[in-house]
Design a protein around this motif. Structure first.
Motif, PDB file in Angstrom:
ATOM      1  N   GLN A  42       2.707  18.981 -24.502  1.00  0.00           N
ATOM      2  CA  GLN A  42       4.142  19.027 -24.288  1.00  0.00           C
ATOM      3  C   GLN A  42       4.607  20.482 -24.182  1.00  0.00           C
ATOM      4  OE1 GLN A  42       5.998  16.112 -23.829  1.00  0.00           O
ATOM      5  NE2 GLN A  42       3.887  15.365 -23.771  1.00  0.00           N
ATOM      6  N   ALA A  43       5.323  20.799 -23.112  1.00  0.00           N
ATOM      7  CA  ALA A  43       5.780  22.173 -22.897  1.00  0.00           C
ATOM      8  C   ALA A  43       7.057  22.161 -22.068  1.00  0.00           C
ATOM      9  CB  ALA A  43       4.702  22.997 -22.192  1.00  0.00           C
ATOM     10  N   ASP A  44       7.817  23.243 -22.175  1.00  0.00           N
ATOM     11  CA  ASP A  44       9.034  23.377 -21.377  1.00  0.00           C
ATOM     12  C   ASP A  44       8.730  23.786 -19.943  1.00  0.00           C
ATOM     13  OD1 ASP A  44      10.972  22.800 -23.442  1.00  0.00           O
ATOM     14  OD2 ASP A  44      10.423  24.723 -24.338  1.00  0.00           O
ATOM     15  N   GLN A  45       7.618  24.469 -19.749  1.00  0.00           N
ATOM     16  CA  GLN A  45       7.268  24.965 -18.416  1.00  0.00           C
ATOM     17  C   GLN A  45       5.758  25.149 -18.343  1.00  0.00           C
ATOM     18  OE1 GLN A  45       7.723  29.311 -17.018  1.00  0.00           O
ATOM     19  NE2 GLN A  45       9.656  28.370 -16.381  1.00  0.00           N
ATOM     20  N   SER A  46       5.173  24.842 -17.192  1.00  0.00           N
ATOM     21  CA  SER A  46       3.742  25.079 -16.986  1.00  0.00           C
ATOM     22  C   SER A  46       3.516  25.622 -15.578  1.00  0.00           C
ATOM     23  CB  SER A  46       2.933  23.794 -17.195  1.00  0.00           C
ATOM     24  OG  SER A  46       3.336  22.778 -16.293  1.00  0.00           O
ATOM     25  N   TYR A 110       4.145  43.547 -31.521  1.00  0.00           N
ATOM     26  CA  TYR A 110       3.627  44.167 -30.301  1.00  0.00           C
ATOM     27  C   TYR A 110       3.878  43.269 -29.097  1.00  0.00           C
ATOM     28  CZ  TYR A 110       0.310  46.462 -27.151  1.00  0.00           C
ATOM     29  OH  TYR A 110      -0.275  47.101 -26.090  1.00  0.00           O
ATOM     30  N   ARG A 111       3.639  41.980 -29.265  1.00  0.00           N
ATOM     31  CA  ARG A 111       3.816  41.006 -28.184  1.00  0.00           C
ATOM     32  C   ARG A 111       5.257  40.978 -27.691  1.00  0.00           C
ATOM     33  NH1 ARG A 111       5.011  35.515 -27.489  1.00  0.00           N
ATOM     34  NH2 ARG A 111       5.637  35.261 -29.678  1.00  0.00           N
ATOM     35  N   LEU A 112       6.197  41.000 -28.629  1.00  0.00           N
ATOM     36  CA  LEU A 112       7.612  40.909 -28.254  1.00  0.00           C
ATOM     37  C   LEU A 112       8.129  42.167 -27.573  1.00  0.00           C
ATOM     38  CD1 LEU A 112       9.115  39.134 -31.406  1.00  0.00           C
ATOM     39  CD2 LEU A 112       8.179  38.123 -29.324  1.00  0.00           C
ATOM     40  N   GLN A 124      14.192  34.255 -19.726  1.00  0.00           N
ATOM     41  CA  GLN A 124      14.154  32.816 -19.448  1.00  0.00           C
ATOM     42  C   GLN A 124      14.157  31.988 -20.730  1.00  0.00           C
ATOM     43  OE1 GLN A 124      11.465  31.687 -15.994  1.00  0.00           O
ATOM     44  NE2 GLN A 124      10.565  33.659 -16.540  1.00  0.00           N
ATOM     45  N   GLY A 125      14.205  32.666 -21.853  1.00  0.00           N
ATOM     46  CA  GLY A 125      14.151  31.954 -23.115  1.00  0.00           C
ATOM     47  C   GLY A 125      12.751  31.555 -23.526  1.00  0.00           C
ATOM     48  N   ILE A 126      11.735  32.064 -22.819  1.00  0.00           N
ATOM     49  CA  ILE A 126      10.345  31.759 -23.152  1.00  0.00           C
ATOM     50  C   ILE A 126       9.922  32.573 -24.370  1.00  0.00           C
ATOM     51  CG2 ILE A 126       7.961  32.084 -22.392  1.00  0.00           C
ATOM     52  CD1 ILE A 126       8.925  31.384 -19.568  1.00  0.00           C
ATOM     53  N   TYR A 127       9.320  31.889 -25.337  1.00  0.00           N
ATOM     54  CA  TYR A 127       8.911  32.590 -26.551  1.00  0.00           C
ATOM     55  C   TYR A 127       7.421  32.384 -26.870  1.00  0.00           C
ATOM     56  CZ  TYR A 127       9.604  34.729 -31.135  1.00  0.00           C
ATOM     57  OH  TYR A 127       9.548  35.571 -32.217  1.00  0.00           O
ATOM     58  N   TYR A 128       6.931  31.166 -26.651  1.00  0.00           N
ATOM     59  CA  TYR A 128       5.532  30.864 -26.968  1.00  0.00           C
ATOM     60  C   TYR A 128       4.755  30.544 -25.688  1.00  0.00           C
ATOM     61  CZ  TYR A 128       7.240  30.356 -31.754  1.00  0.00           C
ATOM     62  OH  TYR A 128       7.812  30.578 -32.978  1.00  0.00           O
ATOM     63  N   LYS A 150      11.699  28.922 -28.106  1.00  0.00           N
ATOM     64  CA  LYS A 150      11.507  29.095 -29.545  1.00  0.00           C
ATOM     65  C   LYS A 150      11.845  27.821 -30.306  1.00  0.00           C
ATOM     66  CE  LYS A 150      12.278  32.615 -33.092  1.00  0.00           C
ATOM     67  NZ  LYS A 150      12.954  33.898 -33.399  1.00  0.00           N
ATOM     68  N   GLU A 151      12.814  27.065 -29.798  1.00  0.00           N
ATOM     69  CA  GLU A 151      13.252  25.855 -30.493  1.00  0.00           C
ATOM     70  C   GLU A 151      12.158  24.783 -30.536  1.00  0.00           C
ATOM     71  OE1 GLU A 151      16.449  28.331 -29.258  1.00  0.00           O
ATOM     72  OE2 GLU A 151      14.865  27.373 -28.055  1.00  0.00           O
ATOM     73  N   ARG A 152      11.350  24.690 -29.486  1.00  0.00           N
ATOM     74  CA  ARG A 152      10.294  23.680 -29.463  1.00  0.00           C
ATOM     75  C   ARG A 152       9.143  24.071 -30.390  1.00  0.00           C
ATOM     76  NH1 ARG A 152       8.358  19.563 -25.977  1.00  0.00           N
ATOM     77  NH2 ARG A 152       9.992  19.963 -24.436  1.00  0.00           N
ATOM     78  N   GLY A 153       8.941  25.356 -30.597  1.00  0.00           N
ATOM     79  CA  GLY A 153       7.887  25.812 -31.487  1.00  0.00           C
ATOM     80  C   GLY A 153       6.607  26.182 -30.752  1.00  0.00           C
TER      81      GLY A 153
END
Length: 261
Positions: A42-46, A110-112, A124-128, A150-153
């Motif tokens: 499950q993902a917001d974008q692939s 470092y990643r951020l 784009q709101g992408i965090y993970y 971030k909300e999905r985890g």
């Protein structure tokens, strides 16, 4: 993960891999791969990228298909501005297909602060992120990535294991499709060159078989013609092209095959 997957899940995975192996279109294969994987993860974008490498082994992102939320800033990303970002710097030296989460790859602070996170992902709101770098014969050929807000985890260990399980199979078929596409492009170029000399379709078929390394008997059997017809075609080909021998013919259309080192 093995204990938690039901028999129907394993059957679905095996059936899906089988269907992917049967595909012969690059674009359809990439889209179907994402559709299959998205049913497991499950993902917001692939996204599924095709890639290549330059002489310094830097990975170059070429084309992309996506699923889920529409990716933004794709033209900017494909321009090569981010090819040397820490996210991708070591990828060109991976010996085989490798799967991991972004949070496992580098420290959070470092990643951020990487350029791609600040200028592409965060906007784009992408965090993970979860990625599989597709590597065949020590060459980077593609990248499958999943992104979450971030909300999905973050992605789970099961997500990593599932992608790691399937990615080598996708890599193998993807490498074959890329090779076939390259052969098709080379064949089209050769066919246009032969057509410029006025060769008929049959003569072009025969010429390409000879250039592929087939001997006279193999060519005749492949085209279902007699040896007399074969030699008649050869005579016409040489006359139209303006050569007198197979050596001259090869030197004109396949110079590398006639060179000695």
């Amino acid at each position: 993960m093995k204990n938690r997957l039901l028999e129907r899940d394993w059957r679905f995975i095996l059936d899906s891999i089988y269907l992917l192996y049967k595909m012969d279109s690059l674009d359809s294969f990439k889209r179907s791969s994402l559709e299959f994987l998205s049913s497991l993860i499950q993902a917001d974008q692939s996204m599924f990228f095709e890639t290549s490498q330059d002489t310094s082994r830097t990975v170059i992102f070429k084309s992309c298909v996506s699923r889920g939320e529409e990716p933004k800033f794709m033209d900017e990303f494909l321009s090569g501005t981010f090819n040397d970002d820490p996210y991708f710097r070591r990828w060109g030296f991976f010996p085989k297909t490798t799967t991991f989460r972004d949070t496992d790859m580098m420290p959070e602070y470092y990643r951020l602060n990487t350029k791609i996170f600040r200028e592409i992902y965060s906007k784009q709101g992408i965090y993970y992120g979860l990625r599989s770098y597709l590597v065949q014969d020590s060459k980077a050929i593609g990248n499958i990535c999943f992104f979450n807000h971030k909300e999905r985890g973050d992605f789970s260990e099961d997500d990593v294991n599932l992608l790691d399980l399937v990615a080598p199979h996708i890599t193998l078929k993807f490498a074959w499709l890329l090779q076939e596409a390259e052969k098709g492009q080379e064949d089209a170029v050769l066919d246009r060159k032969l057509l410029e000399y006025g060769l008929t379709q049959r003569e072009r078929e025969l010429a390409k078989l000879i250039l592929s390394g087939a001997d006279d008997e193999e060519v005749a059997d492949k085209l279902c013609i007699s040896r007399a017809t074969f030699h008649k075609h050869i005579s016409n080909i040489y006359r139209k092209i303006g050569v007198r021998s197979r050596v001259q013919f090869f030197s004109l259309f396949a110079p590398s095959s006639s060179s000695c080192s």
